[in-house]
Design an enzyme around this catalytic site. Sequence first.
Site, short mmCIF file in Angstrom:
data_model
loop_
_atom_site.label_atom_id
_atom_site.label_comp_id
_atom_site.label_asym_id
_atom_site.label_seq_id
_atom_site.Cartn_x
_atom_site.Cartn_y
_atom_site.Cartn_z
N GLY A 1 41.18 -73.08 -32.15
CA GLY A 1 42.18 -72.69 -33.14
C GLY A 1 41.96 -71.31 -33.74
O GLY A 1 42.49 -71.00 -34.81
N HIS B 1 36.00 -69.64 -42.86
CA HIS B 1 36.86 -70.15 -43.92
C HIS B 1 35.98 -70.91 -44.92
O HIS B 1 35.13 -71.71 -44.50
CB HIS B 1 37.87 -71.16 -43.37
CG HIS B 1 38.82 -70.63 -42.34
ND1 HIS B 1 40.15 -70.39 -42.62
CD2 HIS B 1 38.65 -70.33 -41.03
CE1 HIS B 1 40.76 -69.97 -41.51
NE2 HIS B 1 39.88 -69.92 -40.53
N ASP C 1 42.76 -66.32 -48.24
CA ASP C 1 43.59 -66.53 -47.06
C ASP C 1 45.06 -66.42 -47.48
O ASP C 1 45.47 -66.92 -48.53
CB ASP C 1 43.31 -67.91 -46.45
CG ASP C 1 43.88 -68.05 -45.05
OD1 ASP C 1 43.08 -68.16 -44.10
OD2 ASP C 1 45.12 -68.04 -44.89
N HIS D 1 35.26 -64.79 -38.55
CA HIS D 1 35.52 -65.12 -39.95
C HIS D 1 35.15 -66.56 -40.22
O HIS D 1 35.30 -67.42 -39.35
CB HIS D 1 36.98 -64.86 -40.33
CG HIS D 1 37.97 -65.56 -39.44
ND1 HIS D 1 38.30 -65.09 -38.19
CD2 HIS D 1 38.69 -66.69 -39.61
CE1 HIS D 1 39.19 -65.91 -37.64
NE2 HIS D 1 39.44 -66.89 -38.47
N THR E 1 42.86 -67.77 -34.31
CA THR E 1 44.04 -66.93 -34.11
C THR E 1 43.73 -65.45 -34.34
O THR E 1 44.42 -64.59 -33.80
CB THR E 1 45.19 -67.36 -35.04
OG1 THR E 1 44.77 -67.27 -36.39
CG2 THR E 1 45.63 -68.78 -34.73
N CYS F 1 43.31 -54.97 -34.82
CA CYS F 1 42.71 -56.14 -35.46
C CYS F 1 43.06 -56.17 -36.95
O CYS F 1 42.72 -55.24 -37.69
CB CYS F 1 41.20 -56.09 -35.25
SG CYS F 1 40.34 -57.38 -36.14
N HIS G 1 33.52 -55.00 -36.44
CA HIS G 1 34.28 -55.90 -35.58
C HIS G 1 33.36 -56.68 -34.67
O HIS G 1 32.73 -56.13 -33.78
CB HIS G 1 35.32 -55.13 -34.73
CG HIS G 1 36.15 -56.07 -33.91
ND1 HIS G 1 37.31 -56.64 -34.38
CD2 HIS G 1 35.97 -56.58 -32.67
CE1 HIS G 1 37.82 -57.45 -33.45
NE2 HIS G 1 37.01 -57.42 -32.41
N CYS H 1 39.99 -55.91 -39.23
CA CYS H 1 39.44 -54.55 -39.30
C CYS H 1 40.29 -53.72 -40.27
O CYS H 1 39.75 -52.91 -41.04
CB CYS H 1 39.43 -53.90 -37.93
SG CYS H 1 38.01 -54.38 -36.91
N ASN I 1 36.65 -71.36 -36.71
CA ASN I 1 37.41 -71.67 -35.51
C ASN I 1 37.03 -70.67 -34.42
O ASN I 1 36.98 -69.46 -34.67
CB ASN I 1 38.91 -71.58 -35.80
CG ASN I 1 39.35 -72.61 -36.82
OD1 ASN I 1 38.87 -73.74 -36.82
ND2 ASN I 1 40.27 -72.24 -37.70
P1 5GP Z 1 41.87 -68.68 -37.65
O1 5GP Z 1 43.04 -69.53 -37.26
O2 5GP Z 1 41.70 -67.50 -36.74
O3 5GP Z 1 40.61 -69.45 -37.86
O4 5GP Z 1 42.20 -68.15 -39.09
C1 5GP Z 1 42.88 -66.98 -39.37
C2 5GP Z 1 43.28 -67.07 -40.81
O5 5GP Z 1 43.66 -65.78 -41.23
C3 5GP Z 1 44.47 -67.99 -41.07
O6 5GP Z 1 44.08 -69.01 -41.99
C4 5GP Z 1 45.54 -67.07 -41.64
O7 5GP Z 1 46.28 -67.66 -42.68
C5 5GP Z 1 44.73 -65.88 -42.12
N1 5GP Z 1 45.43 -64.60 -42.06
C6 5GP Z 1 46.12 -64.11 -40.99
N2 5GP Z 1 46.60 -62.89 -41.29
C7 5GP Z 1 46.20 -62.61 -42.55
C8 5GP Z 1 46.39 -61.48 -43.41
O8 5GP Z 1 47.04 -60.48 -43.06
N3 5GP Z 1 45.83 -61.55 -44.64
C9 5GP Z 1 45.11 -62.64 -45.07
N4 5GP Z 1 44.61 -62.60 -46.32
N5 5GP Z 1 44.90 -63.71 -44.28
C10 5GP Z 1 45.44 -63.70 -43.04
ZN ZN Z 2 38.26 -56.56 -36.22
#
Ligand code: 5GP
Ligand code: ZN
Length: 115
Positions: free
Chosen positions: A94, A103, A31, A101, A96, A5, A47, A8, A88
């Site tokens: 959405g 935003h 982000d 988390h 990923t 993860c 987690h 994590c 998300n």
């Molecule tokens: P999700 O699509 O799951 O809501 O958002 C995941 C967010 O994590 C995305 O906006 C992506 O840009 C951000 N993200 C993914 N990997 C990393 C990382 O290694 N570092 C940081 N700071 N953000 C990340």
């Molecule tokens: Zn985690």
Amino acid sequence: MGQDCIFCKIAAGEIPAKTCYEDEEFLAFADINPQAPVHLLVIPRRHVADVAEAAATDPALIGRIFSVIERLARERGLVPDGFRVVCNTGPQGGQTVKHLHFHILGGRFMGWPPG
Ligand code: 5GP
Ligand code: ZN
């Protein structure tokens, strides 16, 4: 749990991040692919996969994380103009990264409906 993860690993300091807030329970960082002038992510250190798991295991966590969210938004000057909080959830939502988390997006007008 959480071995693969990304969040994590960020919480453990194994992957660098632009951290802007941390306490015993939560962490906030920029982000990596910002979608607005201010784009922060707030996560629990523990987690937790998503809101369903948070609701099932520790529903009060959601209230505590929103205290951090509101404080960060104010510190970043997003009050009183406004900001958006996004969580998300699941593939169609959405999500990923499968570590809970929120935003925080601000510094520009947010359109509705979202994409
Ligand atoms: P999700 O699509 O799951 O809501 O958002 C995941 C967010 O994590 C995305 O906006 C992506 O840009 C951000 N993200 C993914 N990997 C990393 C990382 O290694 N570092 C940081 N700071 N953000 C990340
Ligand atoms: Zn985690």
